[in-house]
Design a protein around this motif. Sequence first.
Motif, PDB file in Angstrom:
ATOM      1  N   PRO A   1       6.777 -19.537  -3.371  1.00  0.00           N
ATOM      2  CA  PRO A   1       8.003 -19.984  -2.695  1.00  0.00           C
ATOM      3  C   PRO A   1       8.224 -19.242  -1.382  1.00  0.00           C
ATOM      4  CG  PRO A   1       8.410 -19.488  -5.024  1.00  0.00           C
ATOM      5  CD  PRO A   1       7.036 -18.995  -4.710  1.00  0.00           C
ATOM      6  N   GLN A   2       8.794 -19.933  -0.421  1.00  0.00           N
ATOM      7  CA  GLN A   2       9.134 -19.313   0.851  1.00  0.00           C
ATOM      8  C   GLN A   2      10.340 -18.397   0.674  1.00  0.00           C
ATOM      9  OE1 GLN A   2       7.542 -19.536   3.682  1.00  0.00           O
ATOM     10  NE2 GLN A   2       6.260 -21.370   3.565  1.00  0.00           N
ATOM     11  N   GLY A   3      10.328 -17.276   1.397  1.00  0.00           N
ATOM     12  CA  GLY A   3      11.497 -16.401   1.406  1.00  0.00           C
ATOM     13  C   GLY A   3      11.743 -15.648   0.116  1.00  0.00           C
ATOM     14  N   LEU A   4      10.705 -15.455  -0.703  1.00  0.00           N
ATOM     15  CA  LEU A   4      10.850 -14.725  -1.962  1.00  0.00           C
ATOM     16  C   LEU A   4      10.736 -13.234  -1.665  1.00  0.00           C
ATOM     17  CD1 LEU A   4      11.166 -14.798  -5.011  1.00  0.00           C
ATOM     18  CD2 LEU A   4       8.696 -15.118  -5.203  1.00  0.00           C
ATOM     19  N   VAL A   5      11.854 -12.508  -1.745  1.00  0.00           N
ATOM     20  CA  VAL A   5      11.906 -11.106  -1.359  1.00  0.00           C
ATOM     21  C   VAL A   5      12.134 -10.241  -2.596  1.00  0.00           C
ATOM     22  CG1 VAL A   5      13.143  -9.379   0.018  1.00  0.00           C
ATOM     23  CG2 VAL A   5      12.784 -11.685   0.926  1.00  0.00           C
ATOM     24  N   LEU A   6      11.370  -9.153  -2.704  1.00  0.00           N
ATOM     25  CA  LEU A   6      11.571  -8.214  -3.799  1.00  0.00           C
ATOM     26  C   LEU A   6      11.122  -6.822  -3.388  1.00  0.00           C
ATOM     27  CD1 LEU A   6       8.856  -8.545  -6.551  1.00  0.00           C
ATOM     28  CD2 LEU A   6       8.711  -9.780  -4.414  1.00  0.00           C
ATOM     29  N   ASP A   7      11.488  -5.818  -4.208  1.00  0.00           N
ATOM     30  CA  ASP A   7      11.142  -4.429  -3.930  1.00  0.00           C
ATOM     31  C   ASP A   7       9.682  -4.179  -4.266  1.00  0.00           C
ATOM     32  OD1 ASP A   7      13.719  -3.846  -3.151  1.00  0.00           O
ATOM     33  OD2 ASP A   7      14.359  -3.235  -5.151  1.00  0.00           O
ATOM     34  N   LEU A   8       8.935  -3.653  -3.288  1.00  0.00           N
ATOM     35  CA  LEU A   8       7.506  -3.396  -3.491  1.00  0.00           C
ATOM     36  C   LEU A   8       7.082  -2.140  -2.748  1.00  0.00           C
ATOM     37  CD1 LEU A   8       5.866  -6.908  -2.947  1.00  0.00           C
ATOM     38  CD2 LEU A   8       5.930  -5.652  -5.094  1.00  0.00           C
ATOM     39  N   LEU A   9       5.979  -1.568  -3.219  1.00  0.00           N
ATOM     40  CA  LEU A   9       5.217  -0.614  -2.422  1.00  0.00           C
ATOM     41  C   LEU A   9       4.169  -1.453  -1.697  1.00  0.00           C
ATOM     42  CD1 LEU A   9       4.707   2.109  -5.172  1.00  0.00           C
ATOM     43  CD2 LEU A   9       6.297   2.239  -3.253  1.00  0.00           C
ATOM     44  N   PRO A  10       4.356  -1.766  -0.424  1.00  0.00           N
ATOM     45  CA  PRO A  10       3.519  -2.779   0.241  1.00  0.00           C
ATOM     46  C   PRO A  10       2.028  -2.470   0.224  1.00  0.00           C
ATOM     47  CG  PRO A  10       5.414  -2.202   1.594  1.00  0.00           C
ATOM     48  CD  PRO A  10       5.373  -1.217   0.485  1.00  0.00           C
ATOM     49  N   GLY A  11       1.663  -1.221   0.614  1.00  0.00           N
ATOM     50  CA  GLY A  11       0.243  -0.864   0.667  1.00  0.00           C
ATOM     51  C   GLY A  11      -0.440  -0.947  -0.678  1.00  0.00           C
ATOM     52  N   PRO A  12       0.084  -0.252  -1.710  1.00  0.00           N
ATOM     53  CA  PRO A  12      -0.533  -0.334  -3.029  1.00  0.00           C
ATOM     54  C   PRO A  12      -0.582  -1.742  -3.603  1.00  0.00           C
ATOM     55  CG  PRO A  12       0.879   1.581  -2.914  1.00  0.00           C
ATOM     56  CD  PRO A  12       1.100   0.814  -1.634  1.00  0.00           C
ATOM     57  N   PHE A  13       0.478  -2.529  -3.411  1.00  0.00           N
ATOM     58  CA  PHE A  13       0.453  -3.892  -3.950  1.00  0.00           C
ATOM     59  C   PHE A  13      -0.621  -4.725  -3.252  1.00  0.00           C
ATOM     60  CE2 PHE A  13       1.765  -8.354  -3.968  1.00  0.00           C
ATOM     61  CZ  PHE A  13       1.861  -8.574  -5.331  1.00  0.00           C
ATOM     62  N   SER A  14      -0.762  -4.565  -1.942  1.00  0.00           N
ATOM     63  CA  SER A  14      -1.819  -5.272  -1.220  1.00  0.00           C
ATOM     64  C   SER A  14      -3.193  -4.875  -1.749  1.00  0.00           C
ATOM     65  CB  SER A  14      -1.732  -4.969   0.277  1.00  0.00           C
ATOM     66  OG  SER A  14      -0.548  -5.492   0.830  1.00  0.00           O
ATOM     67  N   GLN A  15      -3.328  -3.595  -2.121  1.00  0.00           N
ATOM     68  CA  GLN A  15      -4.597  -3.118  -2.658  1.00  0.00           C
ATOM     69  C   GLN A  15      -4.916  -3.822  -3.979  1.00  0.00           C
ATOM     70  OE1 GLN A  15      -4.794   1.101  -3.283  1.00  0.00           O
ATOM     71  NE2 GLN A  15      -6.962   1.086  -3.802  1.00  0.00           N
ATOM     72  N   VAL A  16      -3.897  -4.048  -4.809  1.00  0.00           N
ATOM     73  CA  VAL A  16      -4.111  -4.755  -6.080  1.00  0.00           C
ATOM     74  C   VAL A  16      -4.612  -6.175  -5.826  1.00  0.00           C
ATOM     75  CG1 VAL A  16      -2.966  -5.675  -8.136  1.00  0.00           C
ATOM     76  CG2 VAL A  16      -2.415  -3.380  -7.343  1.00  0.00           C
ATOM     77  N   ILE A  17      -3.919  -6.906  -4.942  1.00  0.00           N
ATOM     78  CA  ILE A  17      -4.330  -8.284  -4.633  1.00  0.00           C
ATOM     79  C   ILE A  17      -5.739  -8.294  -4.055  1.00  0.00           C
ATOM     80  CG2 ILE A  17      -3.818 -10.319  -3.239  1.00  0.00           C
ATOM     81  CD1 ILE A  17      -1.850  -9.863  -5.522  1.00  0.00           C
ATOM     82  N   SER A  18      -6.033  -7.338  -3.179  1.00  0.00           N
ATOM     83  CA  SER A  18      -7.362  -7.256  -2.585  1.00  0.00           C
ATOM     84  C   SER A  18      -8.429  -7.038  -3.647  1.00  0.00           C
ATOM     85  CB  SER A  18      -7.398  -6.115  -1.557  1.00  0.00           C
ATOM     86  OG  SER A  18      -8.703  -5.925  -1.061  1.00  0.00           O
TER      87      SER A  18
END
Length: 324
Positions: free
Chosen positions: A195-212
């Motif tokens: 969904p567009q505009g779905l905002v939540l609390d994250l640790l951006p770098g670590p979460f990106s590492q998981v997806i990667s």
Amino acid sequence: LHTAYRRQRQMCIRDRAELIEKQNELYQANQALSKSLDQLKRTQVLMTQQEKLASIGHLAAGVAHEINNPLGFILSNINRLNDYINDLMAIIEQSRLWLSAGEMETVSVFADRLTEALERYDYDFIRDDLPSLIEDCVEGGARVKEIIQNLKDFSRADNSRDTFEQQDLRKLIEKTLNLLKNETKYTSQVELVCPQGLVLDLLPGPFSQVISNLVINAVHAIKKAERQGLIKIIVTDTPKSICVKVSDNGCGIAEQHIGRIFDPFFTTKKVGEGTGLGMNIAYDIIANRHGGKIEVVSEEGTGTDFCIELPRQQLSITEKAMSA
């Protein structure tokens, strides 16, 4: 009676000495355990950093390839732009010489000569081509800037901080996928449903590492299966949590390995192809640092689904301490 008292007193002194000795032993053992725990924590941080550096190094090779494409046509366009500028300067310089030499008897003669010069240098083509040429350069530069910024966001040193940020989940995943284009474009089609505009609390770098890590593992599984790959990332929104499902149609995971997939140093890859830390770090990032869940469902020969569940809001460190 006096002898019995002395014996009892001596026993108490001996018992007290033994107790003090045991307390000292326990204190020393506790100190040793604390030291070992600190060492283990430092080792874990170091291993996590090494794994991330390995991921960054792996991505950097793909990023370099991705940057080459827009840089290639930027340089090509700049060469054409240089030719156009030289032609336009030649027209202007010729006109200036005509005027300064006093050779022009009438405006019509000057106009005829100028028209001839414009035709000789193909001015109409230059005029029509210049806007698109500059637009391509701007677009290519923006693409390079975007790729570099995405890599910078991915690699920033916030792995050890528990600072959550409000993040647009779709944009964050798109940035990560943008970095992985060189990994996926030759083997797999990647579909993102979020969904567009779905905002939540994250640790951006670590979460990106998981997806990667999940996407790269999916690519490897697809290569091993030797089929046209399909990687789907589907995000669903519920009142209390966000679910991120990463699916692939790769070779799948053998049933006997499913239970160990998040164990440190466990890997199904050949020696030298994996450290066995990627999934363990992913588990730590999702379960321990985000308070979420990550589960895997797989069928050998068919494909794998990783399901991540994230709370919509993270408790602050103070709130966590109070609730503990």
